[in-house]
Design an enzyme around this catalytic site. Structure first.
Site, mmCIF file in Angstrom:
data_model
loop_
_atom_site.group_PDB
_atom_site.id
_atom_site.type_symbol
_atom_site.label_atom_id
_atom_site.label_comp_id
_atom_site.label_asym_id
_atom_site.label_seq_id
_atom_site.Cartn_x
_atom_site.Cartn_y
_atom_site.Cartn_z
ATOM 1 N N TYR A 35 0.850 -1.207 0.000
ATOM 2 C CA TYR A 35 0.000 0.000 0.000
ATOM 3 C C TYR A 35 0.880 1.251 0.000
ATOM 4 O O TYR A 35 1.462 1.631 1.026
ATOM 5 C CB TYR A 35 -0.929 0.049 1.221
ATOM 6 N N GLN A 144 -7.999 -13.528 4.974
ATOM 7 C CA GLN A 144 -8.566 -12.208 4.670
ATOM 8 C C GLN A 144 -9.080 -12.228 3.225
ATOM 9 O O GLN A 144 -8.312 -12.054 2.287
ATOM 10 C CB GLN A 144 -7.490 -11.121 4.847
ATOM 11 N N LEU A 175 -17.794 -2.788 2.785
ATOM 12 C CA LEU A 175 -18.726 -1.766 2.272
ATOM 13 C C LEU A 175 -18.747 -1.760 0.748
ATOM 14 O O LEU A 175 -19.230 -0.794 0.146
ATOM 15 C CB LEU A 175 -18.310 -0.373 2.769
ATOM 16 N N LYS A 183 -23.659 6.540 -1.097
ATOM 17 C CA LYS A 183 -23.289 7.888 -1.543
ATOM 18 C C LYS A 183 -23.026 7.975 -3.045
ATOM 19 O O LYS A 183 -22.864 9.069 -3.574
ATOM 20 C CB LYS A 183 -22.061 8.383 -0.777
ATOM 21 N N GLY A 248 -12.500 0.081 5.773
ATOM 22 C CA GLY A 248 -11.653 1.222 5.437
ATOM 23 C C GLY A 248 -12.352 2.528 5.802
ATOM 24 O O GLY A 248 -13.584 2.611 5.777
HETATM 25 N N1 LIG Z 1 -6.173 -8.266 1.162
HETATM 26 C C1 LIG Z 1 -6.484 -7.556 0.114
HETATM 27 O O1 LIG Z 1 -6.198 -7.926 -1.028
HETATM 28 C C2 LIG Z 1 -7.221 -6.268 0.323
HETATM 29 C C3 LIG Z 1 -7.820 -5.595 -0.740
HETATM 30 C C4 LIG Z 1 -8.522 -4.420 -0.478
HETATM 31 C C5 LIG Z 1 -8.601 -3.944 0.820
HETATM 32 N N2 LIG Z 1 -7.985 -4.601 1.839
HETATM 33 C C6 LIG Z 1 -8.029 -4.115 3.229
HETATM 34 O O2 LIG Z 1 -9.346 -3.900 3.637
HETATM 35 C C7 LIG Z 1 -9.535 -2.533 4.046
HETATM 36 C C8 LIG Z 1 -10.936 -2.102 3.733
HETATM 37 O O3 LIG Z 1 -11.311 -2.383 2.398
HETATM 38 P P1 LIG Z 1 -11.594 -1.233 1.358
HETATM 39 O O4 LIG Z 1 -11.045 0.011 1.857
HETATM 40 O O5 LIG Z 1 -11.197 -1.766 0.023
HETATM 41 O O6 LIG Z 1 -13.187 -1.192 1.282
HETATM 42 P P2 LIG Z 1 -14.386 -0.782 2.291
HETATM 43 O O7 LIG Z 1 -13.981 -0.944 3.687
HETATM 44 O O8 LIG Z 1 -15.547 -1.537 1.787
HETATM 45 O O9 LIG Z 1 -14.616 0.767 1.915
HETATM 46 C C9 LIG Z 1 -13.825 1.744 2.485
HETATM 47 C C10 LIG Z 1 -14.003 3.056 1.759
HETATM 48 O O10 LIG Z 1 -15.374 3.449 1.685
HETATM 49 C C11 LIG Z 1 -15.516 4.834 2.001
HETATM 50 N N3 LIG Z 1 -16.223 4.907 3.287
HETATM 51 C C12 LIG Z 1 -15.985 4.169 4.410
HETATM 52 N N4 LIG Z 1 -16.836 4.482 5.395
HETATM 53 C C13 LIG Z 1 -17.641 5.438 4.895
HETATM 54 C C14 LIG Z 1 -18.730 6.145 5.427
HETATM 55 N N5 LIG Z 1 -19.166 5.931 6.667
HETATM 56 N N6 LIG Z 1 -19.341 7.084 4.647
HETATM 57 C C15 LIG Z 1 -18.922 7.302 3.387
HETATM 58 N N7 LIG Z 1 -17.901 6.641 2.812
HETATM 59 C C16 LIG Z 1 -17.252 5.718 3.560
HETATM 60 C C17 LIG Z 1 -14.112 5.413 2.097
HETATM 61 O O11 LIG Z 1 -13.645 5.848 0.817
HETATM 62 P P3 LIG Z 1 -14.009 7.294 0.167
HETATM 63 O O12 LIG Z 1 -14.126 8.293 1.247
HETATM 64 O O13 LIG Z 1 -12.891 7.528 -0.793
HETATM 65 O O14 LIG Z 1 -15.305 7.054 -0.573
HETATM 66 C C18 LIG Z 1 -13.319 4.193 2.512
HETATM 67 O O15 LIG Z 1 -11.963 4.273 2.173
HETATM 68 C C19 LIG Z 1 -8.409 -1.790 3.334
HETATM 69 O O16 LIG Z 1 -8.094 -0.591 3.979
HETATM 70 C C20 LIG Z 1 -7.287 -2.817 3.409
HETATM 71 O O17 LIG Z 1 -6.682 -2.783 4.698
HETATM 72 C C21 LIG Z 1 -7.314 -5.764 1.605
#
Ligand SMILES: NC(=O)c1ccc[n+]([C@@H]2O[C@H](COP(=O)([O-])OP(=O)(O)OC[C@H]3O[C@@H](n4cnc5c(N)ncnc54)[C@H](OP(=O)(O)O)[C@@H]3O)[C@@H](O)[C@H]2O)c1
Length: 297
Positions: A35, A144, A175, A183, A248
């Site tokens: 990252y 994960q 999410l 949104k 995230g």
């Molecule tokens: N192992 C892997 O291959 C892999 C792949 C992806 C992710 N991950 C891990 O999983 C974590 C979470 O996954 P993710 O970030 O992909 O997806 P997520 O948790 O489904 O979505 C997170 C994103 O949604 C938005 N968000 C979150 N809460 C919100 C709220 N209350 N209101 C409005 N927007 C909101 C934010 O982006 P905006 O503000 O930009 O909209 C945030 O960065 C990552 O940080 C990482 O550590 C791992």
């Protein structure tokens, strides 16, 4: 928080979000060496330096290109420097790499565990067959995988396998990368420099189907006085075999909202309504389990 892949991320905002999460009782942070090529780990390192190390379960990941015996130890040492710590609580193989025998990777991980540099070994983006193979060579405590209402490929084989073998399941993107917050719309899509522009759930024709099903999530949420994000996270947490969700957040406000997924329960009939909404998105995607969530071309 790597400063790449997500549009307009600011380090100070990231750090404030992390402190807010820890202050509110979150005890576990997930990152990866890849990252922002160490940037996300360094942000977490700064936060850890301002707190008691034992307060936080630190999880990071070794990238597929560093799984060979002569690569992994150096990658781990760099992660430790980035994180400003002398041990990682959960060290995860980020993606399987068919070029490197898992036996070799597991031997390197076990040596790192023996040396006290990692406490537990986990994997990410592995299917049941790949986890079973890794388990032949040593203990793997967690998987994960990608998992949300709109991405449910682990349900058929991988999640039952983990339940059967007592492997913790800690899904990412619960999410659907923000789509389930409600949104986004047909006229409000992620910017082109954001990884979500390549997420299959955000690509037509699935995107329109997903937006329609977000309305179902919104209706369920209204009945509980909750937001769609809180309901979407809650749905993940209530699945049998799910240990916790990796949510995230880019700022304190999002952290605060997402914490509202805790401390209440969705009734079985509402879980079923939500699952049926997710079924429609899954039917539109129509993919195999191992298809990555992103389509890079
Ligand atoms: N192992 C892997 O291959 C892999 C792949 C992806 C992710 N991950 C891990 O999983 C974590 C979470 O996954 P993710 O970030 O992909 O997806 P997520 O948790 O489904 O979505 C997170 C994103 O949604 C938005 N968000 C979150 N809460 C919100 C709220 N209350 N209101 C409005 N927007 C909101 C934010 O982006 P905006 O503000 O930009 O909209 C945030 O960065 C990552 O940080 C990482 O550590 C791992």
């Amino acid at each position: 928080m790597g400063g790449e892949a997500w549009h307009d991320v600011r380090d100070e905002e990231s750090e404030r979000a992390l402190h807010a999460a820890l202050d509110a009782g979150i005890n576990w942070l997930d990152t990866a060496e890849v990252y922002g090529r160490g940037h996300s780990e360094r942000i977490i390192g700064r936060v850890l330096a301002a707190r008691r190390r034992e307060e936080v379960i630190v999880a990071t990941k070794v990238v597929g290109a560093h799984l060979a015996a002569d690569q992994l130890p150096g990658a781990l040492d760099q992660s430790l420097r980035n994180l400003r710590t002398d041990y990682v609580d959960l060290y995860q193989v980020h993606w399987p790499n068919a070029q490197i025998p898992i036996e070799e990777t597991m031997a390197a991980l076990l040596a790192a565990q023996e040396a006290g540099k990692i406490r537990y070994i986990g994997v990410s983006n592995f299917n049941a067959r790949q986890i079973a193979e890794a388990l032949q060579y040593g203990p793997v405590v967690s998987l994960q995988p990608p998992y949300s209402l709109f991405w449910r490929y682990i349900e058929k084989e991988t999640l039952p396998f983990c339940r059967e073998h007592n492997i913790g399941v800690i899904p990412y993107s619960p999410l659907a990368q923000g789509l389930l917050t409600g949104k986004f719309s047909l006229s409000n899509r992620p910017p082109a420099d954001d990884n979500r522009a390549h997420n299959r759930i955000f690509l037509d024709p699935t995107y329109e189907v997903a937006l329609q099903q977000v309305e179902v999530v919104r209706q369920v949420a209204a009945r509980y006085g909750k937001t769609p994000a809180q309901v979407a996270i809650r749905w993940v947490l209530q699945q049998p075999g799910i240990t916790a969700a990796i949510v995230g957040a880019r700022n304190e406000r999002q952290v605060a909202e997402n914490l509202g997924a805790d401390g209440w329960t969705l009734a079985p009939e509402d879980m079923a309504t939500l699952t049926a909404a997710g079924d429609k998105v899954m039917a539109s995607l129509g993919l195999e389990e191992d298809t990555p969530m992103w389509k890079w071309d």
